[in-house]
Design an enzyme around this catalytic site. Structure first.
Site, PDB file in Angstrom:
ATOM      1  N   TYR A 138      24.830   4.245 -38.740  1.00 43.06           N
ATOM      2  CA  TYR A 138      24.861   3.716 -40.172  1.00 43.06           C
ATOM      3  C   TYR A 138      25.860   3.078 -40.277  1.00 43.06           C
ATOM      4  CZ  TYR A 138      24.389   5.087 -45.379  1.00 43.06           C
ATOM      5  OH  TYR A 138      24.706   5.081 -47.100  1.00 43.06           O
ATOM      6  N   LYS A 166      20.833   3.121 -39.608  1.00 39.61           N
ATOM      7  CA  LYS A 166      20.585   3.088 -40.136  1.00 39.61           C
ATOM      8  C   LYS A 166      21.261   1.768 -41.335  1.00 39.61           C
ATOM      9  CE  LYS A 166      20.406   5.017 -45.624  1.00 39.61           C
ATOM     10  NZ  LYS A 166      21.103   6.253 -46.549  1.00 39.61           N
TER      11      LYS A 166
END
Length: 311
Positions: A138, A166
């Site tokens: 992330y 992500k």
């Protein structure tokens, strides 16, 4: 394990709270089923939008256990397990790995410590080497204070236990990742406004906040793109973009929760330090969403784009 292979519209789901401040599991169940019916095909639980910094260890374990049972393999589930303590991240990720129905671990670039690229590489390698769940990186520099560079991502992408990212960064960086990633490494945007563009560039989709409130339109946009109806897809993204921006005009997830409350899908309660929206802020949000200023004080339909011409 349910893989990400066909998952393109994933919601980073909120954690609903009761009036007493506990996790509202009936509301979570209702919201989850609504989102599945609206076209979501994956979830992140216990992420930023889930207010994970305010959840205790025991609450996270209970939440992930409940959510894994609720989904029961229908779509992939990614659970937030990251922190700015490598040893703690390893221990918690391995604990979460024992929960049935959790398929991946979302591990954020360590916030606050501000490691350099060598530190990030060492952190993620240590975690990936030591845990059972495959990792999703992330990369969200606006919240962590540091950015993982594309070269570092691509190095980590070669690790057999790192399944994807992500990415909250520029389209240029996203494009470089897509062009150079190894086979099987998933690249998702975490920016709703990039949802269409990143798919056009060859990315895997979006991990979305706006899908809480606009899932039918986002699903229609992706379906139109897949069918080659590019004008329809572009029109939907243009309609969505200002509404996506409005959902971040106050600290997230307070705007999303305010809309969900008006839709009857959850309360608008957040945990401090995020405040519930005031009546005045709800009026400002409603206006920015293209709704009557008093719309969030009443009841909204669950499909906010019903009747939208998209052909």
């Amino acid at each position: 394990m349910t893989e990400l292979t066909n998952a393109d519209l994933l919601t980073a789901i909120v954690t609903p709270f009761t009036d007493e401040g506990t996790i509202d599991y009936p509301a979570l169940d209702q919201l989850t089923e609504h989102l599945l019916q609206a076209g979501n095909n994956g979830f992140v639980v216990g992420g930023t939008t889930g207010e994970t910094p305010t959840l205790s260890h025991d609450e996270k374990i209970e939440l992930y256990t409940h959510f894994g049972r609720l989904i029961a393999g229908r779509v992939p589930v990614i659970a937030g397990t990251g922190s700015n303590n490598t040893a703690e991240t390893i221990a918690f990720t391995n604990e979460v790995a024992q929960i049935e129905g959790i398929d991946y671990a979302l591990v954020v670039v360590p916030p606050y410590n501000k490691p350099n690229q060598r530190g990030m590489l060492a952190h993620f390698t240590a975690v990936a080497d030591a845990v059972e769940l495959p990792l999703i990186i992330y990369n969200i520099p606006g919240r962590t204070g540091v950015k993982m560079e594309t070269s570092t991502v691509l190095t980590l992408a070669e690790h057999p236990n790192i399944a994807g990212i992500k990415q909250c960064a520029s389209l240029e960086e996203f494009q470089t990742l897509v062009e150079n990633r190894p086979a099987g490494f998933a690249v998702y945007t975490g920016e709703d406004a990039q949802a269409l563009t990143t798919k056009v560039l060859g990315g895997d989709g979006v991990i979305s906040v706006a899908a809480h409130n606009y899932a039918p339109q986002m699903r229609a946009m992706y379906d139109a793109l897949s069918a080659g109806n590019y004008q329809v897809a572009a029109k939907l993204q243009r309609w969505l973009t200002p509404r996506m921006a409005a959902l971040f005009m106050f600290p997230s997830p307070s705007p999303v929760k305010a809309v969900l409350a008006a839709q009857g899908l959850a309360t608008d309660h957040c945990r401090l330090p995020i405040c519930d929206l005031t009546a005045e802020e709800k009026e400002q949000l409603a206006t920015a969403l293209g709704l009557p200023s008093d719309a969030l004080a009443g009841q909204l339909p669950t499909d906010l784009g019903e009747g939208l011409t998209n052909d």
